[in-house]
Design a protein around this motif. Structure first.
Motif, short mmCIF file in Angstrom:
data_model
loop_
_atom_site.label_atom_id
_atom_site.label_comp_id
_atom_site.label_asym_id
_atom_site.label_seq_id
_atom_site.Cartn_x
_atom_site.Cartn_y
_atom_site.Cartn_z
N SER A 1 10.10 1.94 6.42
CA SER A 1 9.00 0.59 5.79
C SER A 1 8.13 0.26 4.93
O SER A 1 7.98 1.15 4.18
CB SER A 1 8.51 1.07 7.40
OG SER A 1 7.57 2.83 6.57
N LYS B 1 4.38 -0.90 4.27
CA LYS B 1 2.61 -1.11 4.44
C LYS B 1 2.49 -2.16 4.31
O LYS B 1 1.63 -2.23 2.77
CB LYS B 1 2.77 0.63 4.44
CG LYS B 1 0.56 0.36 5.31
CD LYS B 1 -0.41 1.69 5.24
CE LYS B 1 -1.50 1.51 6.05
NZ LYS B 1 -2.31 2.44 5.64
N GLY C 1 -2.70 -3.04 5.53
CA GLY C 1 -2.60 -1.96 6.98
C GLY C 1 -1.71 -2.52 8.07
O GLY C 1 -2.05 -1.10 9.10
N SER C 2 -0.61 -2.99 7.54
CA SER C 2 0.46 -3.30 8.79
C SER C 2 1.23 -2.64 8.24
O SER C 2 1.85 -2.73 7.04
CB SER C 2 0.17 -4.51 9.04
OG SER C 2 -1.02 -5.09 10.12
N TYR C 3 2.63 -2.11 9.38
CA TYR C 3 3.59 -2.05 8.44
C TYR C 3 4.62 -2.42 9.43
O TYR C 3 4.61 -2.53 10.59
CB TYR C 3 3.54 -0.41 9.29
CG TYR C 3 3.59 1.01 8.96
CD1 TYR C 3 3.48 1.87 7.54
CD2 TYR C 3 2.16 1.22 9.32
CE1 TYR C 3 3.24 2.95 6.90
CE2 TYR C 3 1.52 2.79 7.86
CZ TYR C 3 2.15 3.18 7.55
OH TYR C 3 0.89 4.32 6.87
N TYR C 4 5.69 -2.99 8.59
CA TYR C 4 6.93 -3.63 8.41
C TYR C 4 7.87 -2.68 8.82
O TYR C 4 8.27 -1.73 7.13
CB TYR C 4 6.79 -4.33 7.59
CG TYR C 4 5.50 -5.85 8.10
CD1 TYR C 4 5.88 -6.37 9.44
CD2 TYR C 4 4.88 -5.61 7.48
CE1 TYR C 4 4.23 -7.16 9.27
CE2 TYR C 4 3.19 -6.37 8.13
CZ TYR C 4 3.21 -7.09 8.49
OH TYR C 4 2.26 -7.58 9.26
N GLU D 1 0.85 -0.98 0.09
CA GLU D 1 0.14 0.21 0.32
C GLU D 1 1.39 1.15 0.26
O GLU D 1 0.19 2.28 -0.87
CB GLU D 1 -0.94 -0.70 1.16
CG GLU D 1 -1.85 -1.49 1.43
CD GLU D 1 -2.76 -1.19 2.51
OE1 GLU D 1 -2.54 -0.29 3.07
OE2 GLU D 1 -3.64 -2.89 2.84
N LYS D 2 2.19 1.13 0.33
CA LYS D 2 2.37 2.58 0.59
C LYS D 2 4.38 1.67 1.36
O LYS D 2 4.51 0.88 1.55
CB LYS D 2 2.26 2.94 2.05
CG LYS D 2 2.87 4.40 1.35
CD LYS D 2 2.63 5.51 3.29
CE LYS D 2 3.21 6.74 3.40
NZ LYS D 2 2.82 7.67 4.26
N PHE D 3 5.25 2.52 1.05
CA PHE D 3 6.70 2.09 0.81
C PHE D 3 7.25 4.08 1.18
O PHE D 3 7.23 4.23 0.51
CB PHE D 3 7.44 1.47 0.19
CG PHE D 3 7.57 1.43 -1.08
CD1 PHE D 3 8.80 2.41 -1.75
CD2 PHE D 3 6.60 1.56 -2.36
CE1 PHE D 3 8.65 2.25 -3.23
CE2 PHE D 3 6.59 1.79 -2.99
CZ PHE D 3 7.69 2.56 -3.74
#
Length: 75
Positions: free
Chosen positions: A49, A51, A54-57, A43-45
């Motif tokens: 990190s 995403k 819905g979770s960030y890593y 979804e996003k980077f």
């Protein structure tokens, strides 16, 4: 399982555009790993990190993998 690791910003960009299923993995050693999340779409980077679903890593703590056989984008 045949997979490709996502490492560069271009890898994440390509995965996001193609809607590839990305798995989040914590490598324990060279041959053993633990699947942290069966994931989803990117979804996003950022440089630090990612995403997914819905979770960030943190990119420095995990590996991000795409199953080559299931990935129709040919990453």
């Amino acid at each position: 399982m045949n997979f490709r690791c996502l490492r560069t910003n271009m890898d994440f960009f390509t995965a996001a555009l193609s809607g590839s299923q990305v798995y989040v993995v914590s490598p324990l050693n060279e041959d053993v790993f633990e699947i942290v999340d069966y994931g989803g779409k990117v979804e996003k980077f950022t440089p630090k990190s990612v995403k997914i679903a819905g979770s960030y890593y943190f990119r420095s703590q995990f590996e991000f993998r795409v199953d080559v056989k299931k990935d129709s984008a040919g990453m």
